[in-house]
Write a protein that holds these residues in place. Structure first.
Motif, PDB file in Angstrom:
ATOM      1  N   THR A 185      -5.753   3.028  -5.609  1.00  0.00           N
ATOM      2  CA  THR A 185      -5.830   3.579  -4.250  1.00  0.00           C
ATOM      3  C   THR A 185      -7.275   3.805  -3.831  1.00  0.00           C
ATOM      4  O   THR A 185      -7.615   3.600  -2.664  1.00  0.00           O
ATOM      5  CB  THR A 185      -5.030   4.887  -4.120  1.00  0.00           C
ATOM      6  OG1 THR A 185      -5.483   5.823  -5.085  1.00  0.00           O
ATOM      7  CG2 THR A 185      -3.549   4.652  -4.264  1.00  0.00           C
TER       8      THR A 185
ATOM      9  N   LYS B  21      -8.881   2.175  -0.493  1.00  0.00           N
ATOM     10  CA  LYS B  21      -9.503   3.012   0.533  1.00  0.00           C
ATOM     11  C   LYS B  21     -10.968   2.653   0.734  1.00  0.00           C
ATOM     12  O   LYS B  21     -11.464   2.649   1.862  1.00  0.00           O
ATOM     13  CB  LYS B  21      -9.363   4.485   0.176  1.00  0.00           C
ATOM     14  CG  LYS B  21      -7.963   4.997   0.360  1.00  0.00           C
ATOM     15  CD  LYS B  21      -7.859   6.459  -0.012  1.00  0.00           C
ATOM     16  CE  LYS B  21      -6.408   6.924   0.091  1.00  0.00           C
ATOM     17  NZ  LYS B  21      -6.280   8.341  -0.264  1.00  0.00           N
TER      18      LYS B  21
ATOM     19  N   ARG C 187      -4.478   5.873  -9.173  1.00  0.00           N
ATOM     20  CA  ARG C 187      -5.562   6.470  -8.387  1.00  0.00           C
ATOM     21  C   ARG C 187      -6.760   5.532  -8.306  1.00  0.00           C
ATOM     22  O   ARG C 187      -7.443   5.480  -7.288  1.00  0.00           O
ATOM     23  CB  ARG C 187      -5.967   7.812  -8.979  1.00  0.00           C
ATOM     24  CG  ARG C 187      -4.980   8.902  -8.615  1.00  0.00           C
ATOM     25  CD  ARG C 187      -5.428  10.249  -9.100  1.00  0.00           C
ATOM     26  NE  ARG C 187      -4.543  11.290  -8.571  1.00  0.00           N
ATOM     27  CZ  ARG C 187      -4.489  12.503  -9.057  1.00  0.00           C
ATOM     28  NH1 ARG C 187      -5.245  12.855 -10.079  1.00  0.00           N
ATOM     29  NH2 ARG C 187      -3.670  13.397  -8.531  1.00  0.00           N
TER      30      ARG C 187
ATOM     31  N   GLN D  77       1.351   4.271  -2.930  1.00  0.00           N
ATOM     32  CA  GLN D  77       1.283   5.712  -2.633  1.00  0.00           C
ATOM     33  C   GLN D  77       2.532   6.432  -3.140  1.00  0.00           C
ATOM     34  O   GLN D  77       2.443   7.539  -3.681  1.00  0.00           O
ATOM     35  CB  GLN D  77       1.122   5.940  -1.123  1.00  0.00           C
ATOM     36  CG  GLN D  77      -0.230   5.567  -0.594  1.00  0.00           C
ATOM     37  CD  GLN D  77      -1.336   6.437  -1.169  1.00  0.00           C
ATOM     38  OE1 GLN D  77      -1.130   7.589  -1.507  1.00  0.00           O
ATOM     39  NE2 GLN D  77      -2.512   5.861  -1.304  1.00  0.00           N
TER      40      GLN D  77
ATOM     41  N   LYS E  39       0.825  -1.205   0.000  1.00  0.00           N
ATOM     42  CA  LYS E  39       0.000   0.000   0.000  1.00  0.00           C
ATOM     43  C   LYS E  39       0.866   1.265   0.000  1.00  0.00           C
ATOM     44  O   LYS E  39       0.600   2.211  -0.747  1.00  0.00           O
ATOM     45  CB  LYS E  39      -0.931  -0.020   1.214  1.00  0.00           C
ATOM     46  CG  LYS E  39      -2.011   1.021   1.162  1.00  0.00           C
ATOM     47  CD  LYS E  39      -3.087   0.787   2.206  1.00  0.00           C
ATOM     48  CE  LYS E  39      -2.509   0.863   3.591  1.00  0.00           C
ATOM     49  NZ  LYS E  39      -3.538   0.868   4.639  1.00  0.00           N
TER      50      LYS E  39
END
Length: 77
Positions: free
Chosen positions: A30, A34, A27, A8, A4
């Motif tokens: 991620t 999330k 994106r 990032q 993770k």
């Protein structure tokens, strides 16, 4: 470094390099991570992140297959 955090860092690198395609893909990843964390109120480990990535890859492959069957090469690409 866990997966993770590496993702990032890759987002930041893509932003600095102004690589729009890579940044968009990262994106999406991620956002999926999330979303899963918020839904289940947990912090995902590498195994769970890999499961999310596998699911996303399968979805894309299925979409490509459907687009090919429908003769939509523009969407398939």
């Amino acid at each position: 470094m866990n997966l993770k955090n590496r993702i990032q860092d890759d987002v930041k690198t893509a932003m600095r390099a102004r690589d729009k395609q890579r940044l968009g893909a990262l994106r999406l990843v991620t956002a999926s991570i999330k979303q899963k964390e918020v839904d289940e109120r947990i912090d995902l480990d590498d195994t769970a992140v890999l499961m999310i990535l596998d699911k996303m890859v399968k979805q894309r492959r299925d979409s490509i297959e459907q687009y090919d069957k429908a003769g939509r090469e523009d969407l398939s690409e």
